[in-house]
Motif scaffolding. Structure first.
Motif, PDB file in Angstrom:
ATOM      1  N   GLU A  95       0.813  -1.218   0.000  1.00 16.30           N
ATOM      2  CA  GLU A  95       0.000   0.000   0.000  1.00 16.30           C
ATOM      3  C   GLU A  95       0.844   1.264   0.000  1.00 16.30           C
ATOM      4  O   GLU A  95       0.387   2.311  -0.423  1.00 16.30           O
ATOM      5  N   ALA A  96       2.043   1.165   0.511  1.00 15.00           N
ATOM      6  CA  ALA A  96       2.900   2.358   0.582  1.00 15.00           C
ATOM      7  C   ALA A  96       3.342   2.724  -0.823  1.00 15.00           C
ATOM      8  O   ALA A  96       4.003   1.954  -1.493  1.00 15.00           O
ATOM      9  N   ASP A  97       2.954   3.905  -1.259  1.00 16.70           N
ATOM     10  CA  ASP A  97       3.294   4.313  -2.622  1.00 16.70           C
ATOM     11  C   ASP A  97       4.563   5.160  -2.672  1.00 16.70           C
ATOM     12  O   ASP A  97       4.954   5.650  -3.713  1.00 16.70           O
ATOM     13  N   ILE A  98       5.199   5.324  -1.524  1.00 17.47           N
ATOM     14  CA  ILE A  98       6.484   6.012  -1.479  1.00 17.47           C
ATOM     15  C   ILE A  98       7.444   5.154  -0.660  1.00 17.47           C
ATOM     16  O   ILE A  98       7.030   4.326   0.134  1.00 17.47           O
ATOM     17  N   TRP A  99       8.745   5.345  -0.872  1.00 17.55           N
ATOM     18  CA  TRP A  99       9.758   4.581  -0.137  1.00 17.55           C
ATOM     19  C   TRP A  99      10.104   5.345   1.118  1.00 17.55           C
ATOM     20  O   TRP A  99      10.702   6.389   1.075  1.00 17.55           O
ATOM     21  N   TYR A 100       9.715   4.802   2.252  1.00 17.23           N
ATOM     22  CA  TYR A 100      10.055   5.447   3.510  1.00 17.23           C
ATOM     23  C   TYR A 100      10.076   4.417   4.626  1.00 17.23           C
ATOM     24  O   TYR A 100       9.996   3.226   4.388  1.00 17.23           O
ATOM     25  N   GLU A 101      10.196   4.873   5.845  1.00 12.56           N
ATOM     26  CA  GLU A 101      10.485   4.025   6.992  1.00 12.56           C
ATOM     27  C   GLU A 101       9.476   2.905   7.225  1.00 12.56           C
ATOM     28  O   GLU A 101       9.850   1.819   7.644  1.00 12.56           O
ATOM     29  N   VAL A 102       8.208   3.106   6.975  1.00  6.99           N
ATOM     30  CA  VAL A 102       7.206   2.088   7.293  1.00  6.99           C
ATOM     31  C   VAL A 102       7.460   0.783   6.554  1.00  6.99           C
ATOM     32  O   VAL A 102       7.524  -0.275   7.181  1.00  6.99           O
ATOM     33  N   PRO A 103       7.641   0.778   5.225  1.00  8.67           N
ATOM     34  CA  PRO A 103       7.939  -0.504   4.594  1.00  8.67           C
ATOM     35  C   PRO A 103       9.283  -1.070   5.029  1.00  8.67           C
ATOM     36  O   PRO A 103       9.447  -2.282   5.098  1.00  8.67           O
ATOM     37  N   GLN A 104      10.224  -0.207   5.359  1.00  6.67           N
ATOM     38  CA  GLN A 104      11.529  -0.661   5.819  1.00  6.67           C
ATOM     39  C   GLN A 104      11.352  -1.524   7.081  1.00  6.67           C
ATOM     40  O   GLN A 104      11.865  -2.636   7.166  1.00  6.67           O
ATOM     41  N   SER A 105      10.612  -1.052   8.060  1.00  7.61           N
ATOM     42  CA  SER A 105      10.395  -1.823   9.283  1.00  7.61           C
ATOM     43  C   SER A 105       9.460  -3.001   9.037  1.00  7.61           C
ATOM     44  O   SER A 105       9.591  -4.043   9.675  1.00  7.61           O
ATOM     45  N   SER A 106       8.543  -2.863   8.081  1.00  2.71           N
ATOM     46  CA  SER A 106       7.604  -3.946   7.805  1.00  2.71           C
ATOM     47  C   SER A 106       8.308  -5.175   7.248  1.00  2.71           C
ATOM     48  O   SER A 106       7.959  -6.310   7.592  1.00  2.71           O
ATOM     49  N   TYR A 107       9.301  -4.975   6.390  1.00  2.00           N
ATOM     50  CA  TYR A 107      10.084  -6.115   5.905  1.00  2.00           C
ATOM     51  C   TYR A 107      10.773  -6.813   7.080  1.00  2.00           C
ATOM     52  O   TYR A 107      10.839  -8.037   7.138  1.00  2.00           O
TER      53      TYR A 107
END
Length: 153
Positions: free
Chosen positions: A45-57
């Motif tokens: 859902e994150a359409d930009i590269w930032y901290e949330v997907p980083q921690s989600s992985y």
């Protein structure tokens, strides 16, 4: 989130925090599957590269690790590390060095657990290069020479 007038980034950050809370409680198969599902949604859902997907992985990798799905855990940790490196290369302000360091530590734990001690040492050292105060990585690297089968995620 957008249809409700909510800030998408804040909603995704809330979901990432929820995943972290679940991981810090009793790890049941159902709760770990919930973390994986939640993180998968956040990542897509994150359409930009930032901290949330980083921690989600990273959260997803931990959940897969606890479900004994080693290859999926490795892929999640590596995807998070790839994202972190991309963020560094793009000089993104959202880059979080602590998440990047933790992901290396977690990858080290995974490698050590499956008996790949040389890649584990490399991962722990990478974690410490990013954050010399990463207590888990320090401890895991020290224990590797004493008790190679007891790392900590």
């Amino acid at each position: 989130a957008k249809s409700l007038g909510l800030d998408e980034g804040k909603v995704l950050a809330y979901e990432a925090d929820r995943c972290n809370i679940i991981l810090n409680r009793k790890k049941t198969k159902d709760s770990l599957r919930d973390v994986i599902e939640c993180c998968d949604i956040i990542i897509h859902e994150a359409d930009i590269w930032y901290e949330v997907p980083q921690s989600s992985y990273n959260h997803m990798g931990i959940a897969f690790f606890h479900l004994n799905q080693v290859e999926k855990a490795r892929k999640a940790f590596l995807a998070g590390l790839h994202l972190s490196k991309r963020m560094v290369n793009e000089n993104r302000k959202e880059y979080n060095i602590h998440i990047h360091s933790d992901a290396y530590n977690n990858l080290g734990v995974l490698e050590q657990t499956v008996g790949n001690n040389v890649p584990a040492v490399t991962a722990y050292r990478s974690a410490l290069e990013l954050n010399k105060d990463n207590i888990q990585a320090k401890s895991n690297l020290q224990q590797l020479t004493l008790e190679p089968e007891n790392p900590t995620i």
